[in-house]
Design a protein around this motif. Structure first.
Motif, mmCIF file in Angstrom:
data_model
loop_
_atom_site.group_PDB
_atom_site.id
_atom_site.type_symbol
_atom_site.label_atom_id
_atom_site.label_comp_id
_atom_site.label_asym_id
_atom_site.label_seq_id
_atom_site.Cartn_x
_atom_site.Cartn_y
_atom_site.Cartn_z
ATOM 1 N N GLY A 178 41.180 12.832 34.113
ATOM 2 C CA GLY A 178 42.349 12.645 34.961
ATOM 3 C C GLY A 178 42.364 13.553 36.175
ATOM 4 O O GLY A 178 41.474 14.369 36.383
ATOM 5 N N ASP A 179 43.406 13.376 36.965
ATOM 6 C CA ASP A 179 43.561 14.073 38.241
ATOM 7 C C ASP A 179 44.463 15.297 38.063
ATOM 8 O O ASP A 179 45.674 15.173 37.952
ATOM 9 N N TYR A 180 43.860 16.474 38.041
ATOM 10 C CA TYR A 180 44.590 17.733 37.953
ATOM 11 C C TYR A 180 44.586 18.453 39.303
ATOM 12 O O TYR A 180 44.778 19.661 39.361
ATOM 13 N N VAL A 181 44.375 17.702 40.370
ATOM 14 C CA VAL A 181 44.207 18.294 41.692
ATOM 15 C C VAL A 181 45.280 17.849 42.685
ATOM 16 O O VAL A 181 45.827 18.665 43.422
ATOM 17 N N SER A 182 45.589 16.568 42.734
ATOM 18 C CA SER A 182 46.407 16.008 43.815
ATOM 19 C C SER A 182 47.755 16.692 43.988
ATOM 20 O O SER A 182 48.171 16.973 45.115
ATOM 21 N N ALA A 200 37.384 11.125 41.880
ATOM 22 C CA ALA A 200 38.030 9.824 41.691
ATOM 23 C C ALA A 200 36.995 8.708 41.736
ATOM 24 O O ALA A 200 35.946 8.844 42.384
ATOM 25 N N VAL A 201 37.289 7.612 41.065
ATOM 26 C CA VAL A 201 36.410 6.452 41.108
ATOM 27 C C VAL A 201 36.693 5.637 42.366
ATOM 28 O O VAL A 201 35.772 5.182 43.040
ATOM 29 N N SER A 202 37.975 5.478 42.712
ATOM 30 C CA SER A 202 38.361 4.704 43.885
ATOM 31 C C SER A 202 37.744 5.324 45.142
ATOM 32 O O SER A 202 38.033 6.473 45.495
ATOM 33 N N LYS A 203 36.864 4.580 45.785
ATOM 34 C CA LYS A 203 36.188 5.005 47.011
ATOM 35 C C LYS A 203 35.438 6.322 46.837
ATOM 36 O O LYS A 203 35.137 7.011 47.811
ATOM 37 N N ARG A 262 29.058 9.271 34.298
ATOM 38 C CA ARG A 262 29.928 9.464 33.123
ATOM 39 C C ARG A 262 30.503 10.875 33.066
ATOM 40 O O ARG A 262 31.634 11.073 32.636
ATOM 41 N N ILE A 263 29.750 11.871 33.473
ATOM 42 C CA ILE A 263 30.235 13.256 33.435
ATOM 43 C C ILE A 263 31.351 13.463 34.447
ATOM 44 O O ILE A 263 32.377 14.066 34.136
ATOM 45 N N TYR A 264 31.184 12.968 35.659
ATOM 46 C CA TYR A 264 32.082 13.319 36.756
ATOM 47 C C TYR A 264 33.214 12.327 37.009
ATOM 48 O O TYR A 264 34.321 12.746 37.365
ATOM 49 N N SER A 265 32.974 11.028 36.878
ATOM 50 C CA SER A 265 33.982 10.048 37.294
ATOM 51 C C SER A 265 35.266 10.171 36.483
ATOM 52 O O SER A 265 35.236 10.389 35.276
ATOM 53 N N TRP A 305 32.355 11.983 46.900
ATOM 54 C CA TRP A 305 31.266 12.448 46.040
ATOM 55 C C TRP A 305 30.283 11.297 45.883
ATOM 56 O O TRP A 305 30.643 10.133 46.002
ATOM 57 N N PHE A 306 29.022 11.654 45.645
ATOM 58 C CA PHE A 306 27.995 10.631 45.542
ATOM 59 C C PHE A 306 26.826 11.155 44.723
ATOM 60 O O PHE A 306 26.643 12.363 44.577
ATOM 61 N N ILE A 307 26.066 10.225 44.201
ATOM 62 C CA ILE A 307 24.874 10.547 43.409
ATOM 63 C C ILE A 307 23.676 10.172 44.267
ATOM 64 O O ILE A 307 23.599 9.067 44.794
#
Length: 169
Positions: A152-156, A63-66, A46-49, A86-88
């Motif tokens: 949201g995506d502030y990187v791409s 990102a959630v996708s892959k 919940r924090i990161y996705s 990224w992974f847990i």
């Protein structure tokens, strides 16, 4: 810039809050973290996705996708970009594995953070041997690391602008 210096620089940017804490605050966080329980995998998710972690001079997107991870940091000669996943792992532990690119070179790096919670306070530290610091107070305060996350995506867009320069010599 050497690969070692780049990894150190990227780690410093990502962990900037840990570098700026005073000894008293770090000791207080360590004692609180010692008796805190690891966050669950769903709490970490919940924090990161779907969020971008805004750094002093860059950002990382989870990102959630892959489970894609994308990041950028620095400007000019000190610019670098990272792409990976990224992974847990263990409860309370988030990692991202990325290939980092800087002008004319690339290198792989894996970075992990542990998270614990006690009485609404979330503690974080860079693994394997970083200092515990308060990631979020209870209640949250301005300046808490958690307040640097944006939905949201502030990187791409920035990464796409920077990537062509990374291939140059």
């Amino acid at each position: 810039m050497s690969v070692f210096r780049s990894i150190t620089l990227i780690t410093a940017i990502i962990c900037g809050v840990g570098l700026s804490t005073s000894a008293g605050v770090t000791a207080q966080a360590a004692s609180g973290a010692d008796t805190a329980k690891p966050l669950s995998n769903s709490e970490i998710y919940r924090i990161y996705s779907h969020n971008s972690w805004m750094w002093k001079d860059g950002a990382g997107y989870f990102a959630v996708s892959k489970r894609q991870f994308k990041a950028w940091s620095g400007k000019g000669r000190n610019a670098s970009v990272g792409q990976g996943i990224w992974f847990i792992t263990d409860p309370g532990k988030l990692c991202f594995r990325a290939t980092w690119y800087e002008k004319g070179t690339s290198f792989p790096a894996t970075t992990c953070f542990s998270h614990r919670e006690k009485n609404g306070v979330i503690y974080q530290r860079k693994e394997p041997d970083g200092d515990w610091y308060i990631f979020k107070h209870a209640p949250a305060r301005k300046g808490d690391e958690l307040t640097k996350f944006r939905r949201g995506d502030y990187v791409s867009r920035q990464l796409e602008r920077m990537m062509p320069a990374m291939a140059s010599n």
